[in-house]
Design a protein around this motif. Structure first.
Motif, PDB file in Angstrom:
ATOM      1  N   UNK A 199      70.993 -10.679  61.120  1.00 52.61           N
ATOM      2  CA  UNK A 199      71.718  -9.595  61.790  1.00 52.61           C
ATOM      3  C   UNK A 199      70.983  -8.260  61.797  1.00 52.61           C
ATOM      4  N   UNK A 200      70.075  -8.021  60.840  1.00 51.62           N
ATOM      5  CA  UNK A 200      69.405  -6.719  60.758  1.00 51.62           C
ATOM      6  C   UNK A 200      68.058  -6.861  60.073  1.00 51.62           C
ATOM      7  N   UNK A 201      67.147  -5.978  60.427  1.00 51.33           N
ATOM      8  CA  UNK A 201      65.908  -5.823  59.662  1.00 51.33           C
ATOM      9  C   UNK A 201      66.214  -4.894  58.496  1.00 51.33           C
ATOM     10  N   UNK A 202      65.696  -5.220  57.320  1.00 48.82           N
ATOM     11  CA  UNK A 202      65.871  -4.360  56.152  1.00 48.82           C
ATOM     12  C   UNK A 202      64.482  -4.001  55.632  1.00 48.82           C
ATOM     13  N   UNK A 203      64.167  -2.713  55.670  1.00 46.76           N
ATOM     14  CA  UNK A 203      62.879  -2.199  55.197  1.00 46.76           C
ATOM     15  C   UNK A 203      63.130  -1.468  53.896  1.00 46.76           C
ATOM     16  N   UNK A 204      62.345  -1.796  52.870  1.00 45.63           N
ATOM     17  CA  UNK A 204      62.574  -1.196  51.552  1.00 45.63           C
ATOM     18  C   UNK A 204      61.282  -0.638  50.984  1.00 45.63           C
ATOM     19  N   UNK A 205      61.409   0.520  50.331  1.00 48.71           N
ATOM     20  CA  UNK A 205      60.305   1.083  49.549  1.00 48.71           C
ATOM     21  C   UNK A 205      60.897   2.006  48.489  1.00 48.71           C
ATOM     22  N   UNK A 206      60.063   2.530  47.628  1.00 50.00           N
ATOM     23  CA  UNK A 206      60.532   3.433  46.571  1.00 50.00           C
ATOM     24  C   UNK A 206      61.155   4.673  47.202  1.00 50.00           C
ATOM     25  N   UNK A 225      42.373   8.904  42.281  1.00 45.77           N
ATOM     26  CA  UNK A 225      43.605   9.511  42.786  1.00 45.77           C
ATOM     27  C   UNK A 225      44.139   8.646  43.926  1.00 45.77           C
ATOM     28  N   UNK A 226      45.441   8.372  43.954  1.00 46.49           N
ATOM     29  CA  UNK A 226      45.978   7.539  45.032  1.00 46.49           C
ATOM     30  C   UNK A 226      45.867   8.233  46.381  1.00 46.49           C
ATOM     31  N   UNK A 227      45.588   7.463  47.413  1.00 47.08           N
ATOM     32  CA  UNK A 227      45.491   8.002  48.768  1.00 47.08           C
ATOM     33  C   UNK A 227      46.875   8.168  49.403  1.00 47.08           C
ATOM     34  N   UNK A 228      47.868   7.499  48.831  1.00 44.56           N
ATOM     35  CA  UNK A 228      49.222   7.546  49.402  1.00 44.56           C
ATOM     36  C   UNK A 228      50.014   8.725  48.840  1.00 44.56           C
ATOM     37  N   UNK A 229      50.991   9.168  49.625  1.00 43.69           N
ATOM     38  CA  UNK A 229      51.896  10.232  49.183  1.00 43.69           C
ATOM     39  C   UNK A 229      52.927   9.631  48.239  1.00 43.69           C
ATOM     40  N   UNK A 230      53.282  10.357  47.202  1.00 43.59           N
ATOM     41  CA  UNK A 230      54.259   9.871  46.228  1.00 43.59           C
ATOM     42  C   UNK A 230      55.675  10.006  46.791  1.00 43.59           C
ATOM     43  N   UNK A 231      55.983  11.132  47.405  1.00 42.70           N
ATOM     44  CA  UNK A 231      57.272  11.382  48.064  1.00 42.70           C
ATOM     45  C   UNK A 231      58.465  11.393  47.110  1.00 42.70           C
ATOM     46  N   UNK A 232      58.299  11.991  45.935  1.00 42.91           N
ATOM     47  CA  UNK A 232      59.447  12.161  45.038  1.00 42.91           C
ATOM     48  C   UNK A 232      60.358  13.248  45.613  1.00 42.91           C
ATOM     49  N   UNK A 233      61.568  13.346  45.082  1.00 43.99           N
ATOM     50  CA  UNK A 233      62.507  14.359  45.564  1.00 43.99           C
ATOM     51  C   UNK A 233      63.506  14.686  44.464  1.00 43.99           C
ATOM     52  N   UNK A 234      64.100  15.866  44.565  1.00 48.51           N
ATOM     53  CA  UNK A 234      65.135  16.264  43.613  1.00 48.51           C
ATOM     54  C   UNK A 234      66.497  16.369  44.284  1.00 48.51           C
ATOM     55  N   UNK A 235      66.519  16.744  45.548  1.00 49.38           N
ATOM     56  CA  UNK A 235      67.768  16.918  46.293  1.00 49.38           C
ATOM     57  C   UNK A 235      67.981  15.703  47.198  1.00 49.38           C
TER      58      UNK A 235
END
Length: 168
Positions: free
Chosen positions: A53-60, A113-123
């Motif tokens: 029924x749906x595609x589900x994409x998951x990441x941190x 150093x990782x080439x990818x963005x970490x993308x943490x958040x507080x809000x």
């Protein structure tokens, strides 16, 4: 026996309990869901979805990264999805780290150093709004108008809709 071996045995029992059937590669609800990899989120049960029924994409963090945009572009342009549902959640592990701190930790452990963005958040709500806008503003998506964002409460299991600033 390791965990993966146990899971393979579970799969054999699961497969034996069901008749063979073929589902279309195109999701029948024409929906793509982007959410976190958190093991507490059972997306299909929480939304009442069934296979096919749906595609589900998951990441941190359920973050809208270039790779998520790539997957959504394929989902929309080749596999017929028209709506995008973004689901972040309370008590997310991405709220417990910082980009600089985790990047430094990875570099110290590996020497690179990782080439990818970490993308943490507080809000949490602000991150949902940012995710909505990233999808809506992507030139690669043909259906960026039907995107909605939510926060899943890991205690009550309810969804709270978050509106992008431009929706208010």
């Amino acid at each position: 026996m390791g965990v993966i071996d146990e899971l393979l045995a579970n799969n054999r029992a699961f497969a034996a309990s069901l008749p063979a059937w073929h589902l279309d590669v195109r999701p029948s609800r024409r929906l793509a869901v982007v959410t976190c990899m958190d093991s507490r989120l059972d997306v299909f049960s929480a939304l009442g979805l069934r296979g096919g029924e749906a595609h589900v994409l998951r990441n941190a963090g359920g973050v809208i990264t270039d790779d998520v945009i790539r997957s959504l572009a394929v989902s929309q342009r080749r596999l017929g999805t028209r709506e995008v549902m973004l689901i972040h959640h309370t008590d997310c592990g991405m709220q417990s780290l910082t980009d600089d701190g985790f990047r430094a930790e990875l570099q110290q452990a590996t020497g690179v150093a990782p080439a990818f963005a970490i993308e943490s958040f507080t809000d949490l709500d602000a991150d949902v709004r940012q995710s909505i806008l990233r999808v809506r503003r992507s030139a690669f998506l043909s259906h960026s108008d039907a995107v909605r964002g939510f926060v899943y409460d890991t205690d009550t299991h309810e969804l709270l809709e978050i509106f992008a600033d431009e929706q208010r």
